[in-house]
Design a protein around this motif. Structure first.
Motif, PDB file in Angstrom:
ATOM      1  N   LEU A  12       0.845  -1.142  -0.006  1.00 12.15           N
ATOM      2  CA  LEU A  12       0.096  -0.049   0.216  1.00 12.15           C
ATOM      3  C   LEU A  12       1.046   1.303  -0.163  1.00 12.15           C
ATOM      4  CD1 LEU A  12      -3.170   0.970   0.508  1.00 12.15           C
ATOM      5  CD2 LEU A  12      -2.396   1.219   2.755  1.00 12.15           C
ATOM      6  N   LEU A  13       1.845   1.411   1.000  1.00 12.30           N
ATOM      7  CA  LEU A  13       2.815   2.393   0.973  1.00 12.30           C
ATOM      8  C   LEU A  13       3.576   2.539  -0.446  1.00 12.30           C
ATOM      9  CD1 LEU A  13       4.009   2.165   4.642  1.00 12.30           C
ATOM     10  CD2 LEU A  13       2.367   3.781   3.707  1.00 12.30           C
ATOM     11  N   ASP A  14       3.991   1.593  -0.986  1.00 12.99           N
ATOM     12  CA  ASP A  14       4.883   1.712  -2.203  1.00 12.99           C
ATOM     13  C   ASP A  14       3.724   1.968  -3.295  1.00 12.99           C
ATOM     14  OD1 ASP A  14       6.959   0.272  -1.072  1.00 12.99           O
ATOM     15  OD2 ASP A  14       6.485  -1.569  -1.841  1.00 12.99           O
ATOM     16  N   ASP A  15       2.641   1.824  -3.252  1.00 12.46           N
ATOM     17  CA  ASP A  15       1.501   2.357  -4.241  1.00 12.46           C
ATOM     18  C   ASP A  15       1.387   3.719  -4.168  1.00 12.46           C
ATOM     19  OD1 ASP A  15       1.544  -0.220  -5.320  1.00 12.46           O
ATOM     20  OD2 ASP A  15      -0.590  -0.762  -4.476  1.00 12.46           O
ATOM     21  N   GLY A  16       1.353   4.203  -2.755  1.00 14.42           N
ATOM     22  CA  GLY A  16       0.974   5.678  -2.431  1.00 14.42           C
ATOM     23  C   GLY A  16       2.166   6.411  -2.981  1.00 14.42           C
ATOM     24  N   THR A  17       3.433   5.947  -2.785  1.00 15.32           N
ATOM     25  CA  THR A  17       4.695   6.317  -3.001  1.00 15.32           C
ATOM     26  C   THR A  17       4.724   6.765  -4.496  1.00 15.32           C
ATOM     27  OG1 THR A  17       5.693   5.736  -1.047  1.00 15.32           O
ATOM     28  CG2 THR A  17       7.239   6.696  -3.030  1.00 15.32           C
ATOM     29  N   HIS A  34      12.302   6.126   4.647  1.00 14.63           N
ATOM     30  CA  HIS A  34      13.586   5.356   5.123  1.00 14.63           C
ATOM     31  C   HIS A  34      13.137   4.743   6.512  1.00 14.63           C
ATOM     32  CE1 HIS A  34      16.562   6.687   1.980  1.00 14.63           C
ATOM     33  NE2 HIS A  34      15.339   7.368   1.694  1.00 14.63           N
ATOM     34  N   ASP A  35      14.016   3.891   6.930  1.00 15.83           N
ATOM     35  CA  ASP A  35      14.002   3.273   8.254  1.00 15.83           C
ATOM     36  C   ASP A  35      12.655   2.994   8.470  1.00 15.83           C
ATOM     37  OD1 ASP A  35      16.785   3.783   8.588  1.00 15.83           O
ATOM     38  OD2 ASP A  35      16.425   5.522   9.277  1.00 15.83           O
ATOM     39  N   LEU A  36      11.645   2.425   7.636  1.00 14.79           N
ATOM     40  CA  LEU A  36      10.209   2.254   7.897  1.00 14.79           C
ATOM     41  C   LEU A  36      10.118   0.945   8.853  1.00 14.79           C
ATOM     42  CD1 LEU A  36       7.425   2.614   6.898  1.00 14.79           C
ATOM     43  CD2 LEU A  36       7.514   0.945   5.327  1.00 14.79           C
ATOM     44  N   ASN A  37       9.384   1.371   9.864  1.00 18.38           N
ATOM     45  CA  ASN A  37       9.095   0.272  10.795  1.00 18.38           C
ATOM     46  C   ASN A  37       7.461   0.022  10.889  1.00 18.38           C
ATOM     47  OD1 ASN A  37       7.915  -0.560  13.620  1.00 18.38           O
ATOM     48  ND2 ASN A  37      10.105  -0.917  13.684  1.00 18.38           N
ATOM     49  N   ILE A  38       6.985  -1.268  10.641  1.00 20.78           N
ATOM     50  CA  ILE A  38       5.739  -1.629  10.613  1.00 20.78           C
ATOM     51  C   ILE A  38       5.081  -2.612  11.719  1.00 20.78           C
ATOM     52  CG2 ILE A  38       3.970  -2.733   9.314  1.00 20.78           C
ATOM     53  CD1 ILE A  38       5.495  -2.034   6.785  1.00 20.78           C
ATOM     54  N   SER A  91       8.500   6.340  10.067  1.00 21.38           N
ATOM     55  CA  SER A  91       9.566   6.381   9.180  1.00 21.38           C
ATOM     56  C   SER A  91      10.171   7.821   9.007  1.00 21.38           C
ATOM     57  CB  SER A  91       9.552   5.774   7.787  1.00 21.38           C
ATOM     58  OG  SER A  91       8.423   6.651   7.379  1.00 21.38           O
ATOM     59  N   LEU A  92      11.547   8.096   8.633  1.00 23.92           N
ATOM     60  CA  LEU A  92      11.918   9.139   8.045  1.00 23.92           C
ATOM     61  C   LEU A  92      11.694   9.255   6.490  1.00 23.92           C
ATOM     62  CD1 LEU A  92      15.189   9.355  10.304  1.00 23.92           C
ATOM     63  CD2 LEU A  92      13.104  10.588  10.818  1.00 23.92           C
ATOM     64  N   ASN A  93      11.093  10.372   5.895  1.00 26.57           N
ATOM     65  CA  ASN A  93      10.672  10.472   4.888  1.00 26.57           C
ATOM     66  C   ASN A  93      11.198  11.577   4.323  1.00 26.57           C
ATOM     67  OD1 ASN A  93       9.041   8.257   5.514  1.00 26.57           O
ATOM     68  ND2 ASN A  93       7.187   9.303   4.924  1.00 26.57           N
ATOM     69  N   ARG A  94      11.645  11.619   2.580  1.00 26.51           N
ATOM     70  CA  ARG A  94      12.404  12.482   2.297  1.00 26.51           C
ATOM     71  C   ARG A  94      11.508  12.981   0.977  1.00 26.51           C
ATOM     72  NH1 ARG A  94      17.838  11.792  -1.520  1.00 26.51           N
ATOM     73  NH2 ARG A  94      18.321  13.967  -1.910  1.00 26.51           N
ATOM     74  N   ILE A  95      11.133  14.315   0.697  1.00 24.30           N
ATOM     75  CA  ILE A  95      10.595  14.825  -0.255  1.00 24.30           C
ATOM     76  C   ILE A  95      11.392  15.808  -0.904  1.00 24.30           C
ATOM     77  CG2 ILE A  95       9.551  16.570   1.137  1.00 24.30           C
ATOM     78  CD1 ILE A  95       6.820  16.187  -0.706  1.00 24.30           C
ATOM     79  N   ASP A 129      14.419  19.838  -0.830  1.00 28.16           N
ATOM     80  CA  ASP A 129      14.943  18.501  -0.325  1.00 28.16           C
ATOM     81  C   ASP A 129      14.746  18.384   1.042  1.00 28.16           C
ATOM     82  OD1 ASP A 129      16.106  15.912  -0.194  1.00 28.16           O
ATOM     83  OD2 ASP A 129      18.339  16.528  -1.026  1.00 28.16           O
ATOM     84  N   LEU A 130      13.710  17.845   1.470  1.00 23.54           N
ATOM     85  CA  LEU A 130      13.399  18.002   2.726  1.00 23.54           C
ATOM     86  C   LEU A 130      13.262  16.623   3.587  1.00 23.54           C
ATOM     87  CD1 LEU A 130      12.256  19.950   5.334  1.00 23.54           C
ATOM     88  CD2 LEU A 130       9.975  19.748   4.293  1.00 23.54           C
ATOM     89  N   TRP A 131      13.567  16.486   4.859  1.00 22.31           N
ATOM     90  CA  TRP A 131      13.378  15.168   5.635  1.00 22.31           C
ATOM     91  C   TRP A 131      12.204  15.538   6.372  1.00 22.31           C
ATOM     92  CZ3 TRP A 131      15.534  10.426   4.786  1.00 22.31           C
ATOM     93  CH2 TRP A 131      16.117  10.272   3.858  1.00 22.31           C
ATOM     94  N   LEU A 132      11.173  14.580   6.693  1.00 20.96           N
ATOM     95  CA  LEU A 132      10.084  14.729   7.633  1.00 20.96           C
ATOM     96  C   LEU A 132      10.252  13.371   8.463  1.00 20.96           C
ATOM     97  CD1 LEU A 132       7.224  15.382   4.941  1.00 20.96           C
ATOM     98  CD2 LEU A 132       8.397  17.208   6.346  1.00 20.96           C
ATOM     99  N   ARG A 133       9.619  13.554   9.399  1.00 18.28           N
ATOM    100  CA  ARG A 133       9.365  12.556  10.655  1.00 18.28           C
ATOM    101  C   ARG A 133       7.903  12.018  10.141  1.00 18.28           C
ATOM    102  NH1 ARG A 133      11.263  15.255  16.008  1.00 18.28           N
ATOM    103  NH2 ARG A 133       9.528  16.771  15.146  1.00 18.28           N
ATOM    104  N   TRP A 134       7.451  10.749  10.049  1.00 24.15           N
ATOM    105  CA  TRP A 134       6.039  10.412   9.634  1.00 24.15           C
ATOM    106  C   TRP A 134       5.688   9.148  10.367  1.00 24.15           C
ATOM    107  CZ3 TRP A 134       4.154   6.304   6.360  1.00 24.15           C
ATOM    108  CH2 TRP A 134       2.965   6.420   5.989  1.00 24.15           C
ATOM    109  N   THR A 135       4.631   9.434  10.953  1.00 27.41           N
ATOM    110  CA  THR A 135       3.692   8.483  11.671  1.00 27.41           C
ATOM    111  C   THR A 135       2.312   8.126  11.006  1.00 27.41           C
ATOM    112  OG1 THR A 135       4.556   9.139  13.614  1.00 27.41           O
ATOM    113  CG2 THR A 135       2.914   7.757  13.777  1.00 27.41           C
ATOM    114  N   ALA A 136       2.118   6.781  10.723  1.00 27.23           N
ATOM    115  CA  ALA A 136       0.839   6.577  10.068  1.00 27.23           C
ATOM    116  C   ALA A 136       0.034   5.369  10.922  1.00 27.23           C
ATOM    117  CB  ALA A 136       1.018   6.138   8.866  1.00 27.23           C
ATOM    118  N   CYS A 137      -1.245   5.829  11.171  1.00 34.84           N
ATOM    119  CA  CYS A 137      -2.116   4.462  11.823  1.00 34.84           C
ATOM    120  C   CYS A 137      -3.208   4.028  10.692  1.00 34.84           C
ATOM    121  CB  CYS A 137      -2.916   5.385  12.991  1.00 34.84           C
ATOM    122  SG  CYS A 137      -1.952   5.980  14.194  1.00 34.84           S
TER     123      CYS A 137
END
Length: 148
Positions: free
Chosen positions: A17-22, A78-82, A93-97, A108-116
């Motif tokens: 799902l996350l790969d498709d979203g990306t 990056h560093d995705l934990n499920i 995860s840490l995400n780069r946009i 070129d920005l790094w974000l902290r991301w949490t999804a439920c």
């Protein structure tokens, strides 16, 4: 099938799902991006307001993001934990946009991301997600140049 097998299958489904979203985000495919969210999604993002309630509000946010970039958007997890439960799961995860904004500025920005996630009608969907960046408390400014 064992409980551990079920959890592994659910982890794979969430990763897919996350790969498709990306991919959809990269291609500015609004329907693809929205397909990973539940209708009742609540979003805390790095841009105002404090929260976005529901899929319609999130769609408007993504459309604004898409229209602010020239060409495709770079997006990496990056560093995705499920972590998976029976009908709820969460990731962090840490995400780069990255990309080029309409004004020609490169970002070129790094974000902290949490999804439920919640399993709804047999499909994992995001019901809440939060993007954040660290803040320099002394100066009250976001710190946007950190990298993992």
């Amino acid at each position: 099938m064992t409980v551990e097998d079920n959890k592994k299958n659910d982890e794979v489904a969430i990763q897919r799902l996350l790969d498709d979203g990306t991919r959809s985000l990269h291609n500015k495919d609004i329907e693809g991006v929205m397909s990973i969210y539940a209708q009742e999604v609540v979003t805390f993002d790095i841009v105002p307001p404090l929260r976005y309630m529901g899929a319609d509000a999130l769609r408007e946010l993504w459309e604004a993001v898409f229209s602010s970039f020239q060409g495709p958007i770079g997006y990496e997890l990056h560093d995705l934990n499920i972590t998976v439960g029976d009908d709820v799961a969460f990731t962090h995860s840490l995400n780069r946009i990255s990309g080029t904004m309409n004004n020609g500025q490169k970002t070129d920005l790094w974000l902290r991301w949490t999804a439920c996630f919640r399993k709804i009608n047999g499909k994992w969907l995001i019901v809440h997600h939060q993007n954040s960046v660290p803040v320099d408390m002394e100066h009250g400014k976001a710190v946007l140049d950190l990298k993992p």
